[in-house]
Design a protein around this motif. Structure first.
Motif, mmCIF file in Angstrom:
data_model
loop_
_atom_site.group_PDB
_atom_site.id
_atom_site.type_symbol
_atom_site.label_atom_id
_atom_site.label_comp_id
_atom_site.label_asym_id
_atom_site.label_seq_id
_atom_site.Cartn_x
_atom_site.Cartn_y
_atom_site.Cartn_z
ATOM 1 N N TYR A 1 7.124 -11.022 0.814
ATOM 2 C CA TYR A 1 7.140 -10.305 -0.463
ATOM 3 C C TYR A 1 7.277 -8.807 -0.179
ATOM 4 N N CYS A 2 8.086 -8.107 -0.970
ATOM 5 C CA CYS A 2 8.264 -6.673 -0.784
ATOM 6 C C CYS A 2 8.325 -5.971 -2.135
ATOM 7 N N TRP A 3 8.141 -4.629 -2.111
ATOM 8 C CA TRP A 3 8.237 -3.821 -3.324
ATOM 9 C C TRP A 3 8.395 -2.350 -2.934
ATOM 10 N N GLY A 4 8.818 -1.531 -3.913
ATOM 11 C CA GLY A 4 8.979 -0.097 -3.675
ATOM 12 C C GLY A 4 10.429 0.346 -3.694
ATOM 13 N N ASP A 5 10.724 1.413 -2.956
ATOM 14 C CA ASP A 5 12.066 1.989 -2.892
ATOM 15 C C ASP A 5 13.042 0.976 -2.294
ATOM 16 N N ASN A 6 14.134 0.723 -2.999
ATOM 17 C CA ASN A 6 15.060 -0.326 -2.581
ATOM 18 C C ASN A 6 16.485 0.185 -2.441
ATOM 19 N N ARG A 7 16.657 1.505 -2.344
ATOM 20 C CA ARG A 7 18.015 2.063 -2.268
ATOM 21 C C ARG A 7 18.769 1.604 -1.031
ATOM 22 N N VAL B 1 -5.518 -5.431 4.042
ATOM 23 C CA VAL B 1 -5.761 -6.752 3.467
ATOM 24 C C VAL B 1 -7.223 -7.098 3.699
ATOM 25 N N LEU B 2 -7.910 -7.535 2.651
ATOM 26 C CA LEU B 2 -9.317 -7.906 2.744
ATOM 27 C C LEU B 2 -9.474 -9.422 2.636
ATOM 28 N N ASP B 3 -10.146 -9.987 3.633
ATOM 29 C CA ASP B 3 -10.482 -11.417 3.644
ATOM 30 C C ASP B 3 -9.264 -12.321 3.474
ATOM 31 N N ARG B 4 -8.082 -11.797 3.804
ATOM 32 C CA ARG B 4 -6.822 -12.527 3.688
ATOM 33 C C ARG B 4 -6.532 -12.936 2.236
ATOM 34 N N LYS B 5 -7.211 -12.310 1.272
ATOM 35 C CA LYS B 5 -7.066 -12.711 -0.130
ATOM 36 C C LYS B 5 -6.402 -11.653 -0.999
ATOM 37 N N ALA B 6 -6.646 -10.377 -0.701
ATOM 38 C CA ALA B 6 -6.141 -9.310 -1.563
ATOM 39 C C ALA B 6 -5.659 -8.140 -0.724
ATOM 40 N N ALA B 7 -4.572 -7.500 -1.160
ATOM 41 C CA ALA B 7 -4.038 -6.316 -0.500
ATOM 42 C C ALA B 7 -4.375 -5.088 -1.333
ATOM 43 N N TYR B 8 -4.855 -4.031 -0.674
ATOM 44 C CA TYR B 8 -5.146 -2.756 -1.315
ATOM 45 C C TYR B 8 -4.268 -1.680 -0.688
ATOM 46 N N CYS B 9 -3.663 -0.830 -1.512
ATOM 47 C CA CYS B 9 -2.833 0.264 -1.010
ATOM 48 C C CYS B 9 -3.269 1.580 -1.633
ATOM 49 N N TRP B 10 -3.024 2.677 -0.907
ATOM 50 C CA TRP B 10 -3.406 4.000 -1.393
ATOM 51 C C TRP B 10 -2.423 5.035 -0.834
ATOM 52 N N GLY B 11 -2.392 6.205 -1.469
ATOM 53 C CA GLY B 11 -1.459 7.262 -1.056
ATOM 54 C C GLY B 11 -0.484 7.584 -2.174
ATOM 55 N N THR B 12 0.768 7.859 -1.837
ATOM 56 C CA THR B 12 1.774 8.190 -2.849
ATOM 57 C C THR B 12 2.320 6.924 -3.503
ATOM 58 N N ASN B 13 2.855 7.092 -4.719
ATOM 59 C CA ASN B 13 3.392 5.939 -5.447
ATOM 60 C C ASN B 13 4.636 6.329 -6.240
ATOM 61 N N ALA B 14 5.423 7.252 -5.690
ATOM 62 C CA ALA B 14 6.599 7.758 -6.401
ATOM 63 C C ALA B 14 7.642 6.676 -6.640
ATOM 64 N N TYR B 15 7.668 5.643 -5.775
ATOM 65 C CA TYR B 15 8.668 4.582 -5.882
ATOM 66 C C TYR B 15 8.041 3.218 -6.165
ATOM 67 N N GLY B 16 6.768 3.213 -6.511
ATOM 68 C CA GLY B 16 6.095 1.938 -6.749
ATOM 69 C C GLY B 16 5.619 1.263 -5.493
#
Length: 353
Positions: free
Chosen positions: A112-118, A46-61
């Protein structure tokens, strides 16, 4: 694994087929890094408490970009805000947790959440995969919702995906019930909405940690753990599994400021700078041979005052020590600068800048 120096993030370790043996600067935009989390195959900042950045795999969003990808590594990009995302563009992001194929954050005291939800790890009362942030269904636990202040997640394996978040008075968890990780013997495969963890002391959780089948909260300088406590990792003088919240048996006169769970063991950091661990000591994970220890056990003297210790897998870990050095120990993979295939806590070495 990743570490931050306020305005820069460095990561190392497994990157699919290409291991990063030494810390590598992550290409993030300019800004203060106010939160950082390394999951199993992706990481977020999280940068400056304003935006979240993610990197790596994204097979499940799990990167929160509104899509999925078969690529083994994707460079940092912002998590969606507004539009198809429930996360407002002007939200203040307080905390973030990257788990296994999923991610959660706290913004404006909401989850807030996202990604694999099985396994229900998104916490939105469904098991449908989400590729952009959605609100967790905390309203089903507390009518009208509850302000959240911190969050943590498990990132060991798909069967144990779960998250826990703290408010000023309670802790709530959701996701996989495997191995009793939510504080009760599993009668169902998943818990799709947050539930309040009973039996915790009164007060605000200063710290919550997640291990693949258990969690601990630090409240008023004491430690309380729930989930599967087999092997002694609750620190309660008991090696057998236990599910309900139980208080760690701490050394007399000690006040805890943080705990951190690995795969089968847990360590507690005290205000006097000492570190004690309990649980499975296989491969030297406790720094004292291969014994199992059922109460917090004083660790060998470290080269500095420990500020933070974390680990994800058996005998993996890192300890950040004053002044400004990070030391690593790991059994299976090369991390930073290492000297032994099975390097215990007593053989910590510094990371190469």
């Amino acid at each position: 694994m990743c570490a931050t120096s306020t305005r820069e993030v460095y990561c190392w370790g497994g990157a699919q087929s290409n291991e990063v043996a030494y810390p590598k600067l992550v290409p993030l935009p300019a800004g203060e890094v106010t939160a950082l989390s390394a999951g199993q195959t992706h990481s977020c900042a999280v940068l400056d408490r304003k935006a979240a950045y993610c990197w790596g795999t994204n097979a499940y969003g799990e990167l929160g970009r509104g899509n999925t990808s078969a690529d083994s590594y994707l460079a940092p990009a912002p998590v969606l805000q507004e539009g198809t995302s429930a996360l407002p563009s002007n939200a203040v992001i307080e905390d973030i947790a990257a788990g296994l194929n999923s991610t959660c954050l706290i913004a404006d005291a909401k989850g807030y959440c996202w990604g694999d939800n099985r396994r229900g790890a998104v916490g939105d009362d469904s098991v449908v995969q989400k590729t952009a942030p959605v609100r967790i269904a905390i309203d089903s636990a507390v009518p009208g919702g509850v302000p959240l202040i911190s969050i943590t997640g498990s990132s060991s394996e798909s069967a144990t995906q779960r998250y826990c978040a703290a408010s000023e008075t309670d802790v709530y968890c959701w996701g996989s019930t495997t191995n009793g990780g939510l504080g009760f013997s599993a009668g169902q495969a998943e818990q799709t909405t947050p539930i309040r963890i009973p039996g915790l002391p009164t007060g605000t959780a200063q710290s919550i940690d997640s291990e693949w089948e258990s969690h601990c909260a630090i409240i008023n300088g004491t430690s309380t753990c729930w989930g599967n406590g087999r092997g002694g990792k609750f620190g309660i003088s008991e090696l057998q599994p236990g599910y309900v919240a139980q208080n760690t048996v701490l050394p007399a006169g000690k006040t805890v400021i943080k705990s951190s769970g690995g795969e089968g063991q847990r360590c507690w950091l005290f205000t006097d700078g000492t570190l004690e661990c309990a649980g499975n000591g296989a491969l030297g994970a406790l720094g004292r041979g291969d014994d199992r220890v059922s109460t917090p056990n004083l660790q060998p003297t470290l080269p500095g005052t420990p500020l933070l210790c974390e680990g994800q897998m058996l005998s993996d870990g890192r300890c950040t020590l004053a002044p400004g050095k990070t030391y690593f120990y790991r059994a299976y993979f090369t991390l930073g600068d290492w000297r032994s295939a099975m390097s215990p806590v007593t053989s910590l070495v510094g990371a190469t800048p």
